[in-house]
Design an enzyme around this catalytic site. Structure first.
Site, mmCIF file in Angstrom:
data_model
loop_
_atom_site.group_PDB
_atom_site.id
_atom_site.type_symbol
_atom_site.label_atom_id
_atom_site.label_comp_id
_atom_site.label_asym_id
_atom_site.label_seq_id
_atom_site.Cartn_x
_atom_site.Cartn_y
_atom_site.Cartn_z
ATOM 1 N N MET A 1 89.199 -13.823 53.490
ATOM 2 C CA MET A 1 90.598 -12.810 53.149
ATOM 3 C C MET A 1 89.382 -11.016 53.581
ATOM 4 O O MET A 1 89.051 -10.310 52.784
ATOM 5 C CB MET A 1 89.612 -12.120 51.335
ATOM 6 C CG MET A 1 90.620 -13.877 51.019
ATOM 7 S SD MET A 1 91.153 -14.265 49.220
ATOM 8 C CE MET A 1 89.735 -13.742 48.274
ATOM 9 N N LEU B 1 83.813 -9.402 55.418
ATOM 10 C CA LEU B 1 83.313 -10.672 55.836
ATOM 11 C C LEU B 1 81.651 -10.237 56.235
ATOM 12 O O LEU B 1 81.166 -8.724 56.205
ATOM 13 C CB LEU B 1 83.164 -10.239 57.077
ATOM 14 C CG LEU B 1 84.465 -10.867 57.966
ATOM 15 C CD1 LEU B 1 85.426 -11.024 59.169
ATOM 16 C CD2 LEU B 1 85.564 -12.079 57.602
ATOM 17 N N HIS C 1 80.110 -15.724 56.606
ATOM 18 C CA HIS C 1 81.755 -15.885 57.670
ATOM 19 C C HIS C 1 81.382 -15.906 59.025
ATOM 20 O O HIS C 1 81.735 -17.078 59.469
ATOM 21 C CB HIS C 1 82.505 -14.587 57.545
ATOM 22 C CG HIS C 1 83.383 -14.169 55.848
ATOM 23 N ND1 HIS C 1 82.577 -13.450 55.533
ATOM 24 C CD2 HIS C 1 84.052 -14.955 55.192
ATOM 25 C CE1 HIS C 1 83.196 -13.890 53.909
ATOM 26 N NE2 HIS C 1 84.086 -14.196 54.335
ATOM 27 N N GLN D 1 95.950 -15.825 44.800
ATOM 28 C CA GLN D 1 94.734 -16.722 43.979
ATOM 29 C C GLN D 1 93.769 -15.817 43.382
ATOM 30 O O GLN D 1 93.053 -15.981 42.596
ATOM 31 C CB GLN D 1 93.889 -16.944 44.949
ATOM 32 C CG GLN D 1 93.244 -16.261 46.495
ATOM 33 C CD GLN D 1 92.901 -16.799 46.993
ATOM 34 O OE1 GLN D 1 93.194 -16.751 48.224
ATOM 35 N NE2 GLN D 1 91.437 -16.912 47.148
ATOM 36 N N GLN E 1 87.412 -25.789 46.542
ATOM 37 C CA GLN E 1 88.156 -24.796 47.434
ATOM 38 C C GLN E 1 88.279 -26.049 48.101
ATOM 39 O O GLN E 1 89.078 -26.263 49.337
ATOM 40 C CB GLN E 1 88.373 -23.923 47.716
ATOM 41 C CG GLN E 1 88.458 -22.943 49.142
ATOM 42 C CD GLN E 1 88.337 -21.962 48.971
ATOM 43 O OE1 GLN E 1 89.288 -20.576 48.426
ATOM 44 N NE2 GLN E 1 87.893 -21.418 50.190
ATOM 45 N N ARG F 1 80.148 -10.926 46.976
ATOM 46 C CA ARG F 1 80.205 -10.105 45.440
ATOM 47 C C ARG F 1 77.973 -9.646 45.173
ATOM 48 O O ARG F 1 77.964 -8.946 44.250
ATOM 49 C CB ARG F 1 80.457 -11.622 44.393
ATOM 50 C CG ARG F 1 81.895 -11.593 44.639
ATOM 51 C CD ARG F 1 82.119 -12.846 43.165
ATOM 52 N NE ARG F 1 83.167 -13.115 43.264
ATOM 53 C CZ ARG F 1 84.317 -13.252 41.963
ATOM 54 N NH1 ARG F 1 84.046 -12.830 41.051
ATOM 55 N NH2 ARG F 1 85.051 -13.363 42.373
HETATM 56 O O1 PAF Z 1 87.585 -18.498 51.078
HETATM 57 C C1 PAF Z 1 88.442 -16.828 51.202
HETATM 58 O O2 PAF Z 1 88.144 -16.835 51.135
HETATM 59 C C2 PAF Z 1 89.703 -17.779 50.784
HETATM 60 O O3 PAF Z 1 89.349 -18.659 49.015
HETATM 61 C C3 PAF Z 1 90.676 -18.237 51.707
HETATM 62 C C4 PAF Z 1 90.381 -19.660 51.976
HETATM 63 C C5 PAF Z 1 90.835 -17.075 52.386
HETATM 64 C C6 PAF Z 1 92.509 -19.021 51.259
HETATM 65 O O4 PAF Z 1 92.966 -17.494 50.933
#
Ligand code: PAF
Length: 281
Positions: free
Chosen positions: A28, A31, A35, A59, A153, A187
């Site tokens: 999202m 970064l 990431h 979400q 997740q 965060r």
């Molecule tokens: O983990 C995340 O950044 C998000 O939940 C994802 C997997 C990119 C889905 O929007």
């Protein structure tokens, strides 16, 4: 590196690259080093690395959270380029959710309904499952990379990938941590220096539980009490400290196989999550 905004352009960009393996790193944006470790894992494995940047409205449980989510595309693209990403897919919301969109991918049971699912509401994992399905169908990758910090997740994604027969291998990369042990998260920048110091009680509690389990304490109630004591000594009252099966998220009372220990807690107003696996997984 090329940046595309539509599924048609993504598919066109990948068409001539299908001879080699394709790795997908969904993000999202905003970064950070966590990431980057996913991008490096993909770069080490796949001929083509595709990163997506999409702040997925479906979400977010609170509109204010969605509005406040950092959008840092220029910096994200610079990091992606430095990490050797080949294609960035950064669609507008209307490309992912066109007018009339009416489909939800929804995983049932404890995996999606407990812990984060209970705290953040049913829509959270429905939103994740729906967008990740769409991103996988758009890129048709061989591998998709996710961080172990978001263990629930990962379990949700593992479930719908298996249930829907999506031909992709999930690669779960270890949680990326700062030198002092705090799990990296976008965060963390919201923590004051005093809160950041107190937040270390979270990885310390996980270590305490790991050490106690290694010393032979298998009763998760006893392990729970130790984790709670470590957190409370730093003034942290967790939303949960849970001992669950890493695949089904069913609660576990005795450590006699892999057990996921998951913690969620607010430090000040910042909500943090972290986890570890006991019993060798
Ligand atoms: O983990 C995340 O950044 C998000 O939940 C994802 C997997 C990119 C889905 O929007």
């Amino acid at each position: 590196m090329i940046v595309v905004r539509t599924v048609a352009d993504l598919r066109a960009a990948l068409r001539e690259r299908r001879g080699g393996s394709i790795g997908l790193v969904p993000t999202m944006g905003a970064l950070h080093e966590g990431h980057a470790t996913l991008l490096r894992a993909a770069r080490d494995t796949d001929e083509t690395v595709v990163m997506t940047i999409f702040v997925n409205p479906a979400q977010f449980d609170e509109q204010s959270d969605l509005a406040a989510y950092p959008r840092t595309e220029d910096a994200d693209l610079a990091l992606a380029e430095a990490e050797g990403v080949d294609v960035v897919f950064a669609p507008e919301t209307s490309e992912v959710y066109p007018d009339g969109f009416a489909t939800t991918v929804s995983v049932g049971g404890a995996i999606a309904e407990t812990l984060e699912g209970a705290e953040r509401g049913r829509a959270h994992f429905d939103g994740v499952a729906t967008v990740v399905t769409k991103l996988m169908l758009a890129a048709l990758p061989d591998h998709a990379y996710f961080g172990a910090k978001d263990a629930q997740q990962v379990a949700v994604i593992r479930r719908f990938v298996a249930d829907l027969g999506i031909p992709v291998t999930l690669v779960v990369c270890p949680t990326s941590r700062d030198a002092d042990g705090l799990a990296r998260s976008s965060r963390n920048t919201r923590l004051s220096p005093e809160e950041r110091a107190r937040a270390l009680a979270i990885p310390h509690a996980l270590q305490e539980v790991t050490d106690a389990a290694a010393a032979g304490i298998a009763d998760t109630e006893a392990l729970h009490a130790r984790a709670l004591a470590t957190l409370e000594a730093s003034g942290i009252r967790p939303e949960y400290v849970a001992f669950v099966d890493p695949l089904t998220f069913a609660p576990v009372s005795v450590v006699d196989g892999p057990v996921l220990v998951a913690i969620a807690a607010r430090v000040g107003s910042t909500r943090l999550i972290d986890n570890t696996v006991l019993g060798g997984a």
